[in-house]
Design a protein around this motif. Structure first.
Motif, PDB file in Angstrom:
ATOM      1  N   ASP A   1     -39.021 -19.005 -37.926  1.00  0.00           N
ATOM      2  CA  ASP A   1     -39.693 -17.915 -38.702  1.00  0.00           C
ATOM      3  C   ASP A   1     -40.863 -18.160 -38.908  1.00  0.00           C
ATOM      4  O   ASP A   1     -41.857 -17.748 -39.321  1.00  0.00           O
TER       5      ASP A   1
ATOM      6  N   LYS B   1     -39.180  -8.628 -34.917  1.00  0.00           N
ATOM      7  CA  LYS B   1     -38.832  -6.933 -34.961  1.00  0.00           C
ATOM      8  C   LYS B   1     -40.242  -5.964 -35.620  1.00  0.00           C
ATOM      9  O   LYS B   1     -39.448  -4.591 -35.355  1.00  0.00           O
TER      10      LYS B   1
ATOM     11  N   LYS C   1     -31.739 -10.373 -31.627  1.00  0.00           N
ATOM     12  CA  LYS C   1     -33.263  -9.581 -31.765  1.00  0.00           C
ATOM     13  C   LYS C   1     -34.026  -9.709 -30.109  1.00  0.00           C
ATOM     14  O   LYS C   1     -35.075  -9.089 -29.476  1.00  0.00           O
TER      15      LYS C   1
ATOM     16  N   SER D   1     -39.397 -10.539 -43.065  1.00  0.00           N
ATOM     17  CA  SER D   1     -38.342 -11.643 -42.683  1.00  0.00           C
ATOM     18  C   SER D   1     -38.063 -12.183 -43.943  1.00  0.00           C
ATOM     19  O   SER D   1     -38.535 -12.559 -45.484  1.00  0.00           O
ATOM     20  N   GLY D   2     -36.566 -12.401 -44.393  1.00  0.00           N
ATOM     21  CA  GLY D   2     -35.693 -12.348 -45.095  1.00  0.00           C
ATOM     22  C   GLY D   2     -36.490 -14.067 -46.267  1.00  0.00           C
ATOM     23  O   GLY D   2     -36.398 -14.426 -46.822  1.00  0.00           O
ATOM     24  N   SER D   3     -36.517 -15.096 -45.095  1.00  0.00           N
ATOM     25  CA  SER D   3     -36.645 -16.282 -45.260  1.00  0.00           C
ATOM     26  C   SER D   3     -38.107 -16.686 -45.700  1.00  0.00           C
ATOM     27  O   SER D   3     -38.201 -16.746 -46.513  1.00  0.00           O
TER      28      SER D   3
ATOM     29  N   PHE E   1     -30.653 -18.573 -43.971  1.00  0.00           N
ATOM     30  CA  PHE E   1     -31.724 -17.113 -44.143  1.00  0.00           C
ATOM     31  C   PHE E   1     -32.383 -17.718 -43.020  1.00  0.00           C
ATOM     32  O   PHE E   1     -33.020 -16.352 -42.142  1.00  0.00           O
ATOM     33  N   THR E   2     -32.591 -18.439 -42.762  1.00  0.00           N
ATOM     34  CA  THR E   2     -33.913 -19.078 -41.738  1.00  0.00           C
ATOM     35  C   THR E   2     -33.266 -18.225 -40.627  1.00  0.00           C
ATOM     36  O   THR E   2     -31.502 -19.015 -39.951  1.00  0.00           O
ATOM     37  N   GLU E   3     -33.839 -18.563 -39.190  1.00  0.00           N
ATOM     38  CA  GLU E   3     -33.502 -18.396 -37.754  1.00  0.00           C
ATOM     39  C   GLU E   3     -32.535 -20.213 -37.292  1.00  0.00           C
ATOM     40  O   GLU E   3     -33.519 -21.498 -38.300  1.00  0.00           O
TER      41      GLU E   3
HETATM   42  N1  LIG Z   1     -34.387 -15.593 -40.352  1.00  0.00           N
HETATM   43  C1  LIG Z   1     -34.313 -13.843 -40.181  1.00  0.00           C
HETATM   44  C2  LIG Z   1     -32.937 -13.865 -40.767  1.00  0.00           C
HETATM   45  C3  LIG Z   1     -32.795 -12.419 -40.518  1.00  0.00           C
HETATM   46  O1  LIG Z   1     -33.735 -11.667 -39.348  1.00  0.00           O
HETATM   47  C4  LIG Z   1     -35.328 -13.887 -41.385  1.00  0.00           C
HETATM   48  O2  LIG Z   1     -35.764 -14.798 -42.285  1.00  0.00           O
HETATM   49  O3  LIG Z   1     -34.962 -12.633 -42.344  1.00  0.00           O
END
Ligand SMILES: N[C@@H](CC=O)C(=O)O
Ligand SMILES: NC(=O)C1=CN([C@@H]2O[C@H](COP(=O)(O)OP(=O)(O)OC[C@H]3O[C@@H](n4cnc5c(N)ncnc54)[C@H](O)[C@@H]3O)[C@@H](O)[C@H]2O)C=CC1
Length: 369
Positions: free
Chosen positions: A226, A235, A131, A190-192, A218-220
């Protein structure tokens, strides 16, 4: 399989018509969670008969490996390579790319993101999960946009950067191209953090769940990106800029979840200091439950400003409807004035992100054919 030293143009065999150009090749930066899932997906689909560009090489921060043999073995070789002591990344001297090749950025590197506009200017297509190209300083995003304007046939595929490929960026760009004006974007991006607050029911410490989210991919790479709101800031900036609003990062008000001692920790100290999150979040969860609310990490952009932070939302609030890693985003515009356009679906994880990268690659390969 050997480490690549240089990649001269392959000798042309037989007669070619003057307009025939060499087939585009793939060059992958990053062989971690997302990069290795990308290679696995490519090779699985290739084995099923899908026509895909060949890999020229793969690189991580340690080594550059020729990808012309079995790219899965190249990934293993790259991941097993010893760490390098500083210096320039291995691909800088030896990239040997030609116009129409496709670079895939599956790193979280600011240095690599700084190259995006340079590659575009050389006629090399970019596909990125990183990103920091369009989601960091405005000048960098503007350089990427300028390079695309100057090379109209050269593509910048960034669908993986927001919502891990959910049709968010695409929808915003199509609305704007159709004369619409985006007035509001609000949601769980944020998916995480979506996964964490969906799972956080008080039976386990928040820090324990963070470790699980990190191990699930899921995290960076650094989960503080995050937890500190940086990932959602990036984002939102990407979405706002796609909507035609050229914001600088400091325009976003960010409420971080990080206590100071965790924010200041060295990478090696992060894991042991995650427990510092627990007391404050337990109290915020207790308060939210008492008020009939749920915790959600929300980003919002509208005419009044742009902000990111933890909110306690009533149980019946639409943003509480997501499950697991779901991103759930409402887009308000002149066209969608009364009721917003809502996009929901898994927004993190190696598989969906790799699929988003490959979708962009395939769009570019089709356009080049
Ligand atoms: N760490 C990000 C992964 C996807 O972009 C998130 O938690 O969304
Ligand atoms: N995990 C997810 O669900 C999603 C991740 N992304 C993005 O994907 C990117 C990669 O994430 P992960 O695979 O989880 O990270 P990771 O930490 O597992 O892998 C990163 C890779 O980049 C390499 N790298 C670092 N600096 C480099 C350099 N200068 N040159 C070449 N390689 C370099 C590392 O060696 C490593 O192989 C990040 O930008 C992340 O934001 C995007 C959408 C979803």
């Amino acid at each position: 399989m050997s480490t690549v030293v240089s990649l001269p143009l392959p000798a042309r065999r037989g007669a070619r018509s003057p307009v025939q150009r060499p087939a585009p090749r793939l060059a992958l930066l990053g062989t971690g969670t997302v990069g290795s899932a990308f290679v696995a997906r490519c090779e699985r689909l290739r084995a099923q008969g899908m026509a895909l560009p060949a890999f020229a090489w793969l690189s991580n921060s340690r080594v550059l490996v020729n990808g012309e043999g079995d790219p899965r073995r190249a990934v293993e070789e790259a991941r097993a390579a010893p760490a390098r002591a500083g210096g320039r990344p291995p691909w800088v001297e030896n990239e040997g790319l030609r116009s129409d090749d496709i670079v895939i950025d599956a790193t979280a590197s600011d240095g690599v993101a700084g190259w995006h506009s340079e590659w575009l200017a050389r006629g090399i297509h970019m596909v990125t999960a990183n990103k920091l190209g369009n989601g960091a300083d405005l000048a960098r995003a503007q350089a990427i946009a300028a390079a695309q304007r100057e090379r109209p046939g050269v593509h910048y595929g960034d669908s993986a950067t927001v919502g891990a490929g959910l049709p968010l960026l695409r929808s915003i760009r199509e609305l704007v191209a159709g004369g619409d004006r985006i007035r509001m974007i609000e949601g769980v991006l944020s998916g995480s953090l979506a996964w964490l607050f969906d799972r956080y029911d008080g039976s386990r410490a928040f820090s324990e769940l963070v470790r699980e989210a990190r191990d699930a991919g899921f995290t960076e790479p650094d989960p503080r990106d995050d937890l500190g709101g940086e990932d959602v800031r990036r984002k939102l900036l990407i979405l706002a800029r796609a909507a035609g609003v050229p914001l600088e990062p400091h325009a976003v008000q960010v409420e971080s979840l990080l206590p100071e001692a965790l924010a200041q920790a060295t990478p090696a100290q992060v894991d042991e200091r995650l427990v510092l999150l627990d007391a404050d979040l337990a109290e915020r969860r207790r308060q939210a439950c008492a008020d009939g609310a749920q915790l959600r990490f929300v980003g919002r952009f509208d005419d009044d400003g742009i902000s990111v932070g933890l909110r306690a939302l009533p149980d019946a609030h639409p943003l509480c409807a997501g499950r697991g890693t779901d991103n759930l985003v409402a887009i308000g515009s002149c066209r969608y004035r009364e009721q917003p356009l809502v996009i929901r679906g898994p927004g993190a994880g190696a598989e969906v992100t790799a699929a988003a990268l490959l979708d962009d690659v395939l769009r570019i390969a089709r356009a080049a054919a």
